[in-house]
Write an enzyme that holds these catalytic residues in place. Sequence first.
Site, PDB file in Angstrom:
ATOM      1  N   ARG A 223       0.859  -1.182   0.000  1.00 47.13           N
ATOM      2  CA  ARG A 223       0.000   0.000   0.000  1.00 47.13           C
ATOM      3  C   ARG A 223       0.899   1.238   0.000  1.00 47.13           C
ATOM      4  O   ARG A 223       1.992   1.227   0.606  1.00 47.13           O
ATOM      5  CB  ARG A 223      -0.878   0.037   1.256  1.00 47.13           C
ATOM      6  CG  ARG A 223      -1.996  -0.966   1.259  1.00 47.13           C
ATOM      7  CD  ARG A 223      -3.097  -0.576   0.257  1.00 47.13           C
ATOM      8  NE  ARG A 223      -4.271  -1.426   0.358  1.00 47.13           N
ATOM      9  CZ  ARG A 223      -4.557  -2.432  -0.482  1.00 47.13           C
ATOM     10  NH1 ARG A 223      -3.736  -2.725  -1.477  1.00 47.13           N
ATOM     11  NH2 ARG A 223      -5.662  -3.138  -0.329  1.00 47.13           N
ATOM     12  N   HIS A 271      -1.759   0.853  -9.486  1.00 44.97           N
ATOM     13  CA  HIS A 271      -2.393  -0.091  -8.555  1.00 44.97           C
ATOM     14  C   HIS A 271      -3.114  -1.217  -9.321  1.00 44.97           C
ATOM     15  O   HIS A 271      -4.296  -1.465  -9.117  1.00 44.97           O
ATOM     16  CB  HIS A 271      -3.363   0.662  -7.622  1.00 44.97           C
ATOM     17  CG  HIS A 271      -3.718  -0.143  -6.389  1.00 44.97           C
ATOM     18  ND1 HIS A 271      -3.972   0.427  -5.165  1.00 44.97           N
ATOM     19  CD2 HIS A 271      -3.887  -1.479  -6.191  1.00 44.97           C
ATOM     20  CE1 HIS A 271      -4.263  -0.506  -4.289  1.00 44.97           C
ATOM     21  NE2 HIS A 271      -4.221  -1.671  -4.893  1.00 44.97           N
TER      22      HIS A 271
HETATM   23  P1  NDP Z   1      -1.923 -11.786   4.443  1.00 40.39           P
HETATM   24  O1  NDP Z   1      -2.755 -11.261   5.539  1.00 40.39           O
HETATM   25  O2  NDP Z   1      -2.191 -13.166   3.929  1.00 40.39           O
HETATM   26  O3  NDP Z   1      -0.377 -11.755   4.882  1.00 40.39           O
HETATM   27  C1  NDP Z   1       0.170 -10.692   5.534  1.00 40.39           C
HETATM   28  C2  NDP Z   1       1.602 -11.040   5.920  1.00 40.39           C
HETATM   29  O4  NDP Z   1       2.209  -9.860   6.478  1.00 40.39           O
HETATM   30  C3  NDP Z   1       1.677 -12.124   6.980  1.00 40.39           C
HETATM   31  O5  NDP Z   1       2.768 -12.973   6.710  1.00 40.39           O
HETATM   32  C4  NDP Z   1       1.967 -11.329   8.268  1.00 40.39           C
HETATM   33  O6  NDP Z   1       2.728 -12.029   9.232  1.00 40.39           O
HETATM   34  C5  NDP Z   1       2.786 -10.196   7.734  1.00 40.39           C
HETATM   35  N1  NDP Z   1       2.726  -9.051   8.646  1.00 40.39           N
HETATM   36  C6  NDP Z   1       1.660  -8.300   8.971  1.00 40.39           C
HETATM   37  N2  NDP Z   1       2.006  -7.340   9.857  1.00 40.39           N
HETATM   38  C7  NDP Z   1       3.327  -7.511  10.100  1.00 40.39           C
HETATM   39  C8  NDP Z   1       4.266  -6.851  10.919  1.00 40.39           C
HETATM   40  N3  NDP Z   1       3.921  -5.813  11.683  1.00 40.39           N
HETATM   41  N4  NDP Z   1       5.531  -7.305  10.927  1.00 40.39           N
HETATM   42  C9  NDP Z   1       5.889  -8.361  10.177  1.00 40.39           C
HETATM   43  N5  NDP Z   1       5.042  -9.036   9.360  1.00 40.39           N
HETATM   44  C10 NDP Z   1       3.779  -8.610   9.328  1.00 40.39           C
HETATM   45  O7  NDP Z   1      -1.984 -10.720   3.252  1.00 40.39           O
HETATM   46  P2  NDP Z   1      -1.890 -10.977   1.687  1.00 40.39           P
HETATM   47  O8  NDP Z   1      -0.637 -11.707   1.398  1.00 40.39           O
HETATM   48  O9  NDP Z   1      -3.135 -11.542   1.178  1.00 40.39           O
HETATM   49  O10 NDP Z   1      -1.829  -9.473   1.145  1.00 40.39           O
HETATM   50  C11 NDP Z   1      -0.830  -8.589   1.570  1.00 40.39           C
HETATM   51  C12 NDP Z   1      -1.139  -7.198   1.098  1.00 40.39           C
HETATM   52  O11 NDP Z   1      -0.927  -7.054  -0.301  1.00 40.39           O
HETATM   53  C13 NDP Z   1      -2.577  -6.720   1.256  1.00 40.39           C
HETATM   54  O12 NDP Z   1      -2.882  -6.390   2.596  1.00 40.39           O
HETATM   55  C14 NDP Z   1      -2.584  -5.511   0.366  1.00 40.39           C
HETATM   56  O13 NDP Z   1      -2.104  -4.391   1.077  1.00 40.39           O
HETATM   57  C15 NDP Z   1      -1.574  -5.863  -0.720  1.00 40.39           C
HETATM   58  N6  NDP Z   1      -2.234  -6.104  -2.008  1.00 40.39           N
HETATM   59  C16 NDP Z   1      -1.916  -5.278  -3.044  1.00 40.39           C
HETATM   60  C17 NDP Z   1      -2.478  -5.463  -4.269  1.00 40.39           C
HETATM   61  C18 NDP Z   1      -2.096  -4.607  -5.409  1.00 40.39           C
HETATM   62  O14 NDP Z   1      -2.707  -4.734  -6.470  1.00 40.39           O
HETATM   63  N7  NDP Z   1      -1.099  -3.768  -5.295  1.00 40.39           N
HETATM   64  C19 NDP Z   1      -3.460  -6.529  -4.502  1.00 40.39           C
HETATM   65  C20 NDP Z   1      -3.719  -7.340  -3.357  1.00 40.39           C
HETATM   66  C21 NDP Z   1      -3.133  -7.119  -2.155  1.00 40.39           C
HETATM   67  P3  NDP Z   1       2.175 -13.336   9.957  1.00 40.39           P
HETATM   68  O15 NDP Z   1       2.110 -14.384   8.878  1.00 40.39           O
HETATM   69  O16 NDP Z   1       3.180 -13.628  10.965  1.00 40.39           O
HETATM   70  O17 NDP Z   1       0.814 -12.973  10.495  1.00 40.39           O
HETATM   71  C1  OXD Z   2      -6.415  -5.614  -2.906  1.00 37.74           C
HETATM   72  C2  OXD Z   2      -5.977  -4.664  -3.936  1.00 37.74           C
HETATM   73  O1  OXD Z   2      -6.187  -5.392  -1.724  1.00 37.74           O
HETATM   74  O2  OXD Z   2      -6.398  -4.813  -5.102  1.00 37.74           O
HETATM   75  O3  OXD Z   2      -7.016  -6.635  -3.285  1.00 37.74           O
HETATM   76  O4  OXD Z   2      -5.183  -3.767  -3.641  1.00 37.74           O
END
Ligand code: NDP
Ligand code: OXD
Length: 308
Positions: A223, A271
């Site tokens: 993000r 995005h």
């Molecule tokens: P998940 O919730 O599956 O995974 C999040 C990961 O981040 C987990 O491994 C978690 O750790 C880790 N995490 C969260 N907070 C912390 C922290 N403070 N310190 C260390 N690690 C942390 O999310 P997704 O993989 O599904 O998606 C990730 C992000 O990708 C979304 O939230 C969104 O912002 C972004 N996204 C962007 C898109 C785009 O088009 N640009 C499209 C889709 C998503 P743990 O496993 O230990 O809980």
């Molecule tokens: C999502 C995105 O979070 O598209 O799915 O950014």
Amino acid sequence: MSFLYKADPARGAVWAKLFAERLPDMPFKIWPDIGDPAQVRYLAAWQPPEDPARTLPNLEVLFSVGAGVDQLDLSGFPAHVPVVRMIEPGIVERMVEYVTHAVLTIHRDFLDYAGQQRQACWTELPVRPAASCRVGVLGLGMLGTAVLERLRLFGYDCAGWSRSEHRIEGVACYAGEQALDAFLARTDVLVCLLPLTPATRHMLDARLLGKLPRGASLVQTGRGAHLVQDDLLRLLDDEHLRCALLDVTTPEPLPADHPLWWHPRVRITPHIASATHPETAVESVLENLRRHRLGLPMIGEIDRHRGY
Ligand code: NDP
Ligand code: OXD
């Protein structure tokens, strides 16, 4: 009882068709045509309506149409309403494609070649094997894990960092604050796939990025608010960082005169790294509706306190 959709209308039309086929007894409404608000039990949204507790008094579940949930203002939703993010194969596969392309672009010097072409310059740069390129992914969730599993197949030296311990075959997994510096020190291409939470906002600042080896690059697919953009510009100009591929920015879009648009070592996409695929997204929502009716845990329910 009805299902309300409030996001991109073109995708909404696909959702409506699939709901009509798969769950014909559930009236499917597309914002702003919400029908009787008291009938709305389920909402799928990118941005929910204002004052949802009043607008939709009988809401039972909020579905995010995206994998992330930070764009949803949850403050107006009663605590008993579960929030479910999008877990579906389409969004994973699109992200894998995007990040693979970004890592190959950096590793195979395509930004340099684009610059050379603009100057009608034909110069070969040394080709480095993938194994010499150390990729590090912040976030080992649905997306980070899938990205690493694919990059590993290209032979990249892969690592990931998350809050809790993970195990991924062929990937060095680092966990927690205490492991972050070691993770950064071995990373040539840093990919951000973290959720945006109070703990991760502005995390990609000069301090953190400065711990990457000189000449490292950034792929920002999380993000916009993860990144302190002025710090990035400074590190690029100092040549501490080699380049940045940004899919998300603050704000979106950037103003036309923003220096990131024009920086020769920055590439920006609007995005689009990934998006839910309507057909598989609807499958996922239908499965969760089934689970909700049976009182089973839904797939992708977030922890509202943790923020993801
Ligand atoms: P998940 O919730 O599956 O995974 C999040 C990961 O981040 C987990 O491994 C978690 O750790 C880790 N995490 C969260 N907070 C912390 C922290 N403070 N310190 C260390 N690690 C942390 O999310 P997704 O993989 O599904 O998606 C990730 C992000 O990708 C979304 O939230 C969104 O912002 C972004 N996204 C962007 C898109 C785009 O088009 N640009 C499209 C889709 C998503 P743990 O496993 O230990 O809980
Ligand atoms: C999502 C995105 O979070 O598209 O799915 O950014």
